[in-house]
Design a protein around this motif. Structure first.
Motif, PDB file in Angstrom:
ATOM      1  N   LEU A  47       0.828  -1.206   0.000  1.00  0.00           N
ATOM      2  CA  LEU A  47       0.000   0.000   0.000  1.00  0.00           C
ATOM      3  C   LEU A  47       0.865   1.261   0.000  1.00  0.00           C
ATOM      4  O   LEU A  47       0.597   2.213  -0.748  1.00  0.00           O
ATOM      5  CB  LEU A  47      -0.922  -0.007   1.221  1.00  0.00           C
ATOM      6  CG  LEU A  47      -2.007  -1.098   1.236  1.00  0.00           C
ATOM      7  CD1 LEU A  47      -2.703  -1.136   2.583  1.00  0.00           C
ATOM      8  CD2 LEU A  47      -3.022  -0.865   0.127  1.00  0.00           C
ATOM      9  N   VAL A  52      -1.427   4.030  -2.153  1.00  0.00           N
ATOM     10  CA  VAL A  52      -2.883   3.892  -2.125  1.00  0.00           C
ATOM     11  C   VAL A  52      -3.350   3.560  -0.709  1.00  0.00           C
ATOM     12  O   VAL A  52      -2.580   3.087   0.120  1.00  0.00           O
ATOM     13  CB  VAL A  52      -3.376   2.796  -3.098  1.00  0.00           C
ATOM     14  CG1 VAL A  52      -3.060   3.174  -4.530  1.00  0.00           C
ATOM     15  CG2 VAL A  52      -2.744   1.442  -2.760  1.00  0.00           C
ATOM     16  N   LYS A  53      -4.637   3.799  -0.454  1.00  0.00           N
ATOM     17  CA  LYS A  53      -5.228   3.501   0.835  1.00  0.00           C
ATOM     18  C   LYS A  53      -5.811   2.091   0.822  1.00  0.00           C
ATOM     19  O   LYS A  53      -6.104   1.546  -0.251  1.00  0.00           O
ATOM     20  CB  LYS A  53      -6.321   4.523   1.157  1.00  0.00           C
ATOM     21  CG  LYS A  53      -5.820   5.954   1.264  1.00  0.00           C
ATOM     22  CD  LYS A  53      -6.976   6.914   1.516  1.00  0.00           C
ATOM     23  CE  LYS A  53      -6.487   8.353   1.601  1.00  0.00           C
ATOM     24  NZ  LYS A  53      -7.608   9.306   1.801  1.00  0.00           N
ATOM     25  N   GLY A  55      -8.173  -0.812   0.453  1.00  0.00           N
ATOM     26  CA  GLY A  55      -9.434  -0.922  -0.262  1.00  0.00           C
ATOM     27  C   GLY A  55      -9.557  -0.048  -1.486  1.00  0.00           C
ATOM     28  O   GLY A  55     -10.522  -0.186  -2.260  1.00  0.00           O
ATOM     29  N   GLU A  56      -8.594   0.840  -1.710  1.00  0.00           N
ATOM     30  CA  GLU A  56      -8.661   1.736  -2.865  1.00  0.00           C
ATOM     31  C   GLU A  56      -8.422   0.965  -4.159  1.00  0.00           C
ATOM     32  O   GLU A  56      -7.582   0.071  -4.226  1.00  0.00           O
ATOM     33  CB  GLU A  56      -7.615   2.840  -2.725  1.00  0.00           C
ATOM     34  CG  GLU A  56      -7.636   3.868  -3.849  1.00  0.00           C
ATOM     35  CD  GLU A  56      -6.635   4.992  -3.654  1.00  0.00           C
ATOM     36  OE1 GLU A  56      -6.430   5.769  -4.612  1.00  0.00           O
ATOM     37  OE2 GLU A  56      -6.050   5.090  -2.554  1.00  0.00           O
ATOM     38  N   THR A  57      -9.182   1.324  -5.180  1.00  0.00           N
ATOM     39  CA  THR A  57      -9.027   0.679  -6.480  1.00  0.00           C
ATOM     40  C   THR A  57      -8.521   1.691  -7.504  1.00  0.00           C
ATOM     41  O   THR A  57      -8.674   2.899  -7.323  1.00  0.00           O
ATOM     42  CB  THR A  57     -10.365   0.098  -6.979  1.00  0.00           C
ATOM     43  OG1 THR A  57     -11.331   1.151  -7.075  1.00  0.00           O
ATOM     44  CG2 THR A  57     -10.875  -0.978  -6.032  1.00  0.00           C
ATOM     45  N   LEU A  58      -7.924   1.179  -8.543  1.00  0.00           N
ATOM     46  CA  LEU A  58      -7.469   1.999  -9.658  1.00  0.00           C
ATOM     47  C   LEU A  58      -8.147   1.503 -10.934  1.00  0.00           C
ATOM     48  O   LEU A  58      -8.697   0.397 -10.967  1.00  0.00           O
ATOM     49  CB  LEU A  58      -5.939   1.925  -9.798  1.00  0.00           C
ATOM     50  CG  LEU A  58      -5.127   2.411  -8.587  1.00  0.00           C
ATOM     51  CD1 LEU A  58      -3.638   2.159  -8.840  1.00  0.00           C
ATOM     52  CD2 LEU A  58      -5.377   3.877  -8.301  1.00  0.00           C
ATOM     53  N   GLU A  59      -8.096   2.302 -11.957  1.00  0.00           N
ATOM     54  CA  GLU A  59      -8.727   1.911 -13.212  1.00  0.00           C
ATOM     55  C   GLU A  59      -8.069   0.645 -13.753  1.00  0.00           C
ATOM     56  O   GLU A  59      -6.840   0.518 -13.766  1.00  0.00           O
ATOM     57  CB  GLU A  59      -8.595   3.047 -14.235  1.00  0.00           C
ATOM     58  CG  GLU A  59      -9.308   2.774 -15.543  1.00  0.00           C
ATOM     59  CD  GLU A  59      -9.230   3.944 -16.506  1.00  0.00           C
ATOM     60  OE1 GLU A  59      -9.651   3.767 -17.657  1.00  0.00           O
ATOM     61  OE2 GLU A  59      -8.744   5.026 -16.099  1.00  0.00           O
ATOM     62  N   ARG A  87      -7.372  -5.814   1.867  1.00  0.00           N
ATOM     63  CA  ARG A  87      -7.020  -4.391   1.785  1.00  0.00           C
ATOM     64  C   ARG A  87      -6.476  -3.989   0.431  1.00  0.00           C
ATOM     65  O   ARG A  87      -6.554  -2.824   0.039  1.00  0.00           O
ATOM     66  CB  ARG A  87      -6.000  -4.062   2.876  1.00  0.00           C
ATOM     67  CG  ARG A  87      -6.451  -4.432   4.283  1.00  0.00           C
ATOM     68  CD  ARG A  87      -5.290  -4.431   5.258  1.00  0.00           C
ATOM     69  NE  ARG A  87      -4.873  -3.078   5.575  1.00  0.00           N
ATOM     70  CZ  ARG A  87      -3.613  -2.719   5.786  1.00  0.00           C
ATOM     71  NH1 ARG A  87      -2.643  -3.608   5.668  1.00  0.00           N
ATOM     72  NH2 ARG A  87      -3.320  -1.479   6.096  1.00  0.00           N
ATOM     73  N   ARG A  89      -6.394  -3.868  -3.562  1.00  0.00           N
ATOM     74  CA  ARG A  89      -7.299  -4.002  -4.699  1.00  0.00           C
ATOM     75  C   ARG A  89      -6.623  -3.536  -5.998  1.00  0.00           C
ATOM     76  O   ARG A  89      -7.296  -3.149  -6.943  1.00  0.00           O
ATOM     77  CB  ARG A  89      -8.562  -3.156  -4.456  1.00  0.00           C
ATOM     78  CG  ARG A  89      -9.242  -3.432  -3.115  1.00  0.00           C
ATOM     79  CD  ARG A  89     -10.125  -4.637  -3.163  1.00  0.00           C
ATOM     80  NE  ARG A  89     -10.661  -5.004  -1.860  1.00  0.00           N
ATOM     81  CZ  ARG A  89     -11.873  -5.536  -1.665  1.00  0.00           C
ATOM     82  NH1 ARG A  89     -12.673  -5.742  -2.697  1.00  0.00           N
ATOM     83  NH2 ARG A  89     -12.275  -5.879  -0.454  1.00  0.00           N
ATOM     84  N   ILE A  90      -5.304  -3.569  -6.014  1.00  0.00           N
ATOM     85  CA  ILE A  90      -4.562  -3.052  -7.183  1.00  0.00           C
ATOM     86  C   ILE A  90      -3.639  -4.127  -7.753  1.00  0.00           C
ATOM     87  O   ILE A  90      -2.519  -3.846  -8.161  1.00  0.00           O
ATOM     88  CB  ILE A  90      -3.742  -1.801  -6.793  1.00  0.00           C
ATOM     89  CG1 ILE A  90      -2.807  -2.116  -5.607  1.00  0.00           C
ATOM     90  CG2 ILE A  90      -4.664  -0.635  -6.455  1.00  0.00           C
ATOM     91  CD1 ILE A  90      -1.735  -1.069  -5.397  1.00  0.00           C
ATOM     92  N   TYR A 115     -14.067 -10.564  -1.045  1.00  0.00           N
ATOM     93  CA  TYR A 115     -12.693 -10.340  -1.499  1.00  0.00           C
ATOM     94  C   TYR A 115     -12.182 -11.532  -2.296  1.00  0.00           C
ATOM     95  O   TYR A 115     -11.473 -11.359  -3.293  1.00  0.00           O
ATOM     96  CB  TYR A 115     -11.783 -10.075  -0.306  1.00  0.00           C
ATOM     97  CG  TYR A 115     -10.370  -9.700  -0.704  1.00  0.00           C
ATOM     98  CD1 TYR A 115     -10.130  -8.610  -1.522  1.00  0.00           C
ATOM     99  CD2 TYR A 115      -9.272 -10.435  -0.256  1.00  0.00           C
ATOM    100  CE1 TYR A 115      -8.844  -8.257  -1.905  1.00  0.00           C
ATOM    101  CE2 TYR A 115      -7.987 -10.092  -0.617  1.00  0.00           C
ATOM    102  CZ  TYR A 115      -7.771  -9.004  -1.442  1.00  0.00           C
ATOM    103  OH  TYR A 115      -6.499  -8.654  -1.814  1.00  0.00           O
TER     104      TYR A 115
END
Length: 231
Positions: A47, A52-53, A55-59, A87, A89-90, A115
């Motif tokens: 992270l 990123v935080k 749970g944060e996702t990216l395109e 946690r 998601r990338i 998840y």
């Protein structure tokens, strides 16, 4: 039997892992020459490294939802990340890293089903080991028996390092000592764990080699003589 485990960190002279100008190119150049089958990286390290935080996702592209063609001749290591709380998601971003061939997520029985579905939709392999949290010893054994992993490099921060060291699962400690002093009161050393009890002793190590690499950076290689034990 668990694989050989090598803990690897770049630190300041006062043992900090942040707050100084680490030579990242040198760090990974040395690591690329090791014959390891897997790299174990903590979720906090992932992270922080990608900014990123939890749970944060990216395109994501459409390719993220398709099976990947794996080259059986690819000798790059497998990236293994404990993430029982879901946690990270990338994963498509991690798969772009040039020094790994694939990723494996370590989960537990408490990992949310949502998840696990998230991972399966992206064809990300995962291993369920442990109940409330990941059982690292069991995970390492599974890596050995199911994936043929014989040597692991731990590329992480103090929390995961601390768990492995306290449990006696580390064989070697390799450090790049940078000629900088950070100071401060925030704990961010390579070894974060509860204080020793009165009947416990520090882990003993043996210095196998010491080399001045460049710009006054010292490369130390230690072998663990014994883990923490009761007096």
């Amino acid at each position: 039997m668990i694989p050989l485990v090598i803990l690897y960190n770049a630190v300041s002279l006062d043992g900090r892992i942040t707050g100084f100008n680490a030579d990242v190119e040198l760090y990974y150049d040395l690591a690329s020459k090791w014959n390891v089958d897997a790299v174990l990286m903590g979720s906090n390290t992932v992270l922080k490294g990608f900014g990123v935080k939890p749970g944060e996702t990216l395109e994501e592209s459409e390719e993220s939802f398709k099976p990947r063609v794996k080259d059986p001749e690819d000798k790059l290591p497998l990236l293994v990340v404990p993430d029982s709380k879901g946690r990270i998601r990338i994963w498509s971003e991690l798969l772009k890293m040039p020094y790994i061939n694939d990723v494996l997520v370590l989960c537990s029985r408490s990992t949310p089903t949502e998840y696990l579905d998230f991972l399966e939709e992206r064809y990300i392999d995962y291993l369920v080991v442990g109940y409330q949290q990941v059982d690292l010893e069991n995970a390492l054994e599974e890596l050995n028996t199911k994936f043929g992993v014989k040597r692991v490099r731990v590329d992480s921060g103090g929390i995961l390092n601390g768990v492995l060291l306290r449990a006696g699962m580390v064989d070697e400690v390799h450090l790049l000592i940078h000629p900088e002093l950070v100071g401060g009161t925030t704990t961010n050393s390579i070894f974060q764990a509860p204080d020793l009890d009165d009947d416990e002793v520090p882990i003993k190590l043996y210095l196998e080699s010491m080399e001045k690499i460049k710009d006054d950076i010292i490369y130390l290689q230690y072998r663990i003589l014994d883990g923490m034990f009761k007096l």
